[in-house]
Design an enzyme around this catalytic site. Sequence first.
Site, PDB file in Angstrom:
ATOM      1  N   ASN A   1       0.866  -1.188   0.000  1.00 48.26           N
ATOM      2  CA  ASN A   1       0.000   0.000   0.000  1.00 48.26           C
ATOM      3  C   ASN A   1       0.901   1.235   0.000  1.00 48.26           C
ATOM      4  O   ASN A   1       1.529   1.545   1.012  1.00 48.26           O
ATOM      5  CB  ASN A   1      -0.888  -0.039   1.256  1.00 48.26           C
ATOM      6  CG  ASN A   1      -1.725   1.205   1.426  1.00 48.26           C
ATOM      7  OD1 ASN A   1      -1.802   2.048   0.522  1.00 48.26           O
ATOM      8  ND2 ASN A   1      -2.356   1.331   2.582  1.00 48.26           N
ATOM      9  N   TRP A   2       0.933   1.909  -1.151  1.00 52.81           N
ATOM     10  CA  TRP A   2       1.832   3.067  -1.269  1.00 52.81           C
ATOM     11  C   TRP A   2       1.285   4.296  -0.549  1.00 52.81           C
ATOM     12  O   TRP A   2       1.967   5.311  -0.448  1.00 52.81           O
ATOM     13  CB  TRP A   2       2.050   3.416  -2.746  1.00 52.81           C
ATOM     14  CG  TRP A   2       2.762   2.369  -3.551  1.00 52.81           C
ATOM     15  CD1 TRP A   2       3.213   1.153  -3.120  1.00 52.81           C
ATOM     16  CD2 TRP A   2       3.106   2.446  -4.944  1.00 52.81           C
ATOM     17  NE1 TRP A   2       3.817   0.482  -4.158  1.00 52.81           N
ATOM     18  CE2 TRP A   2       3.772   1.246  -5.288  1.00 52.81           C
ATOM     19  CE3 TRP A   2       2.933   3.412  -5.941  1.00 52.81           C
ATOM     20  CZ2 TRP A   2       4.251   0.990  -6.572  1.00 52.81           C
ATOM     21  CZ3 TRP A   2       3.398   3.166  -7.217  1.00 52.81           C
ATOM     22  CH2 TRP A   2       4.046   1.967  -7.531  1.00 52.81           C
ATOM     23  N   LYS A   3       0.035   4.233  -0.121  1.00 53.38           N
ATOM     24  CA  LYS A   3      -0.629   5.377   0.545  1.00 53.38           C
ATOM     25  C   LYS A   3      -0.495   6.631  -0.331  1.00 53.38           C
ATOM     26  O   LYS A   3      -0.471   6.513  -1.559  1.00 53.38           O
ATOM     27  CB  LYS A   3      -0.061   5.564   1.954  1.00 53.38           C
ATOM     28  CG  LYS A   3      -0.166   4.261   2.770  1.00 53.38           C
ATOM     29  CD  LYS A   3       0.046   4.445   4.242  1.00 53.38           C
ATOM     30  CE  LYS A   3      -0.084   3.089   4.935  1.00 53.38           C
ATOM     31  NZ  LYS A   3       0.004   3.197   6.390  1.00 53.38           N
TER      32      LYS A   3
ATOM     33  N   HIS B   1      -9.486   1.204   5.384  1.00 56.73           N
ATOM     34  CA  HIS B   1      -8.187   1.366   6.039  1.00 56.73           C
ATOM     35  C   HIS B   1      -8.351   2.287   7.251  1.00 56.73           C
ATOM     36  O   HIS B   1      -9.154   3.229   7.216  1.00 56.73           O
ATOM     37  CB  HIS B   1      -7.173   1.952   5.052  1.00 56.73           C
ATOM     38  CG  HIS B   1      -5.766   1.855   5.547  1.00 56.73           C
ATOM     39  ND1 HIS B   1      -5.256   2.721   6.492  1.00 56.73           N
ATOM     40  CD2 HIS B   1      -4.777   0.980   5.266  1.00 56.73           C
ATOM     41  CE1 HIS B   1      -4.000   2.376   6.756  1.00 56.73           C
ATOM     42  NE2 HIS B   1      -3.685   1.325   6.025  1.00 56.73           N
TER      43      HIS B   1
ATOM     44  N   GLU C   1      -6.693   4.653   8.235  1.00 55.91           N
ATOM     45  CA  GLU C   1      -6.480   6.074   7.939  1.00 55.91           C
ATOM     46  C   GLU C   1      -7.735   6.696   7.329  1.00 55.91           C
ATOM     47  O   GLU C   1      -7.991   7.890   7.514  1.00 55.91           O
ATOM     48  CB  GLU C   1      -5.246   6.224   7.029  1.00 55.91           C
ATOM     49  CG  GLU C   1      -3.969   5.939   7.831  1.00 55.91           C
ATOM     50  CD  GLU C   1      -2.821   5.333   7.057  1.00 55.91           C
ATOM     51  OE1 GLU C   1      -2.837   5.352   5.815  1.00 55.91           O
ATOM     52  OE2 GLU C   1      -1.888   4.823   7.717  1.00 55.91           O
TER      53      GLU C   1
ATOM     54  N   GLU D   1      -4.836  -4.902  10.858  1.00 56.96           N
ATOM     55  CA  GLU D   1      -3.810  -3.882  11.008  1.00 56.96           C
ATOM     56  C   GLU D   1      -4.031  -3.137  12.316  1.00 56.96           C
ATOM     57  O   GLU D   1      -4.813  -2.167  12.359  1.00 56.96           O
ATOM     58  CB  GLU D   1      -3.876  -2.886   9.843  1.00 56.96           C
ATOM     59  CG  GLU D   1      -3.663  -3.504   8.482  1.00 56.96           C
ATOM     60  CD  GLU D   1      -3.113  -2.490   7.483  1.00 56.96           C
ATOM     61  OE1 GLU D   1      -2.093  -2.808   6.858  1.00 56.96           O
ATOM     62  OE2 GLU D   1      -3.675  -1.390   7.349  1.00 56.96           O
TER      63      GLU D   1
ATOM     64  N   GLY E   1       3.105   2.333  10.819  1.00 58.76           N
ATOM     65  CA  GLY E   1       4.034   3.434  10.606  1.00 58.76           C
ATOM     66  C   GLY E   1       4.808   3.833  11.848  1.00 58.76           C
ATOM     67  O   GLY E   1       5.442   4.887  11.896  1.00 58.76           O
TER      68      GLY E   1
ATOM     69  N   SER F   1       4.047  -2.074  10.045  1.00 61.78           N
ATOM     70  CA  SER F   1       5.516  -2.053  10.161  1.00 61.78           C
ATOM     71  C   SER F   1       6.175  -3.368   9.712  1.00 61.78           C
ATOM     72  O   SER F   1       7.209  -3.750  10.252  1.00 61.78           O
ATOM     73  CB  SER F   1       5.940  -1.704  11.591  1.00 61.78           C
ATOM     74  OG  SER F   1       5.472  -0.408  11.945  1.00 61.78           O
TER      75      SER F   1
ATOM     76  N   GLY G   1       3.106  -1.106   4.230  1.00 61.54           N
ATOM     77  CA  GLY G   1       3.066   0.319   3.919  1.00 61.54           C
ATOM     78  C   GLY G   1       4.449   0.814   3.542  1.00 61.54           C
ATOM     79  O   GLY G   1       4.932   0.596   2.432  1.00 61.54           O
ATOM     80  N   GLY G   2       5.134   1.432   4.501  1.00 60.76           N
ATOM     81  CA  GLY G   2       6.432   2.076   4.258  1.00 60.76           C
ATOM     82  C   GLY G   2       7.420   1.224   3.475  1.00 60.76           C
ATOM     83  O   GLY G   2       8.040   1.705   2.507  1.00 60.76           O
TER      84      GLY G   2
HETATM   85  P1  13P Z   1       3.365   0.447   7.609  1.00 58.78           P
HETATM   86  O1  13P Z   1       3.890  -0.840   6.991  1.00 58.78           O
HETATM   87  O2  13P Z   1       4.042   1.673   7.085  1.00 58.78           O
HETATM   88  O3  13P Z   1       3.301   0.360   9.087  1.00 58.78           O
HETATM   89  O4  13P Z   1       1.832   0.585   7.096  1.00 58.78           O
HETATM   90  C1  13P Z   1       0.944  -0.464   7.264  1.00 58.78           C
HETATM   91  C2  13P Z   1      -0.315  -0.143   6.557  1.00 58.78           C
HETATM   92  O5  13P Z   1      -1.074   0.691   6.992  1.00 58.78           O
HETATM   93  C3  13P Z   1      -0.594  -0.856   5.297  1.00 58.78           C
HETATM   94  O6  13P Z   1      -1.883  -0.598   4.845  1.00 58.78           O
END
Ligand code: 13P
Length: 265
Positions: free
Chosen positions: A10-12, A102, A104, A174, A180, A220, A241-242
């Site tokens: 997920n590149w957000k 998600h 977020e 999650e 993050g 993470s 994510g990251g």
């Molecule tokens: P991180 O891997 O950056 O913690 O993000 C997880 C995430 O929210 C994937 O959707």
Amino acid sequence: MSRKPLIAGNWKMNVNHVEAVGLVQKLAWALGDFKYDPTKAECLVIPPFVDLRSVQTLIEADKIPLAWGAQDVSEHENGAYTGDISAEMLLKLGCSYVIIGHSERRQYHHESDFVVNEKTRNALAKGLTPIICVGEGLEVRRAEEHVPFTLAQVAAALEDRTPEQVAKVVIAYEPIWAIGTGEVATPEDAQEVCGAVRGKLAELYGDEVSEQVRILYGGSVKASTIVALMVKPDIDGVLVGGASLNPDEFALITRFYEASGGKSW
Ligand code: 13P
């Protein structure tokens, strides 16, 4: 085990459409270098909407072994919903998956369980595979309410769906406190909730359905933590994510099965 592992990035809200071309190219090289085996796992990138056309064109032209999807979808068909993106639009861009609910979006866009349910209904009706995100915040975890909290989110997201539809969804656990932050839930923490999710699906829709649903962990995840997560019986993949913005790291994550500790894929 019949569930094919899913490694999703997920590149957000990172990477514009020009950078997306570079990132997919680098990822294609890295997957080649690390000899990614598409029979062992499905590898998926989830860029921002505006990158999708560039990503689709490159993946199709170069026959890169990657699927792609979107980070959200409207619950509506089409019409006067400024800023929203329909399921039909995503299908036209070759998307096969879409993230729904998600944390977020639940947090910053106030998406309720009702909205998550509606988006799931719409995605399934159109033939997109929803990746439904669930998981608790720190307060809930500290109160040791994380299992019932997460199971209630799962039940609400899937209410009124048929068992055949439920068998097609992907659930991503999650925990918000691990997103993050560099704070990874231990593999035991992740298995506790992923196992409880599968148990809830069995209770609601039967064993046959619950055995088909892929349950991911997200929060993470890195190449150094992937194996310990993947060997757990109810973890069928990860939502990254990251680390998905680093092509070498992400490609390395797809090699989890090399040290699988007895679990076979
Ligand atoms: P991180 O891997 O950056 O913690 O993000 C997880 C995430 O929210 C994937 O959707």
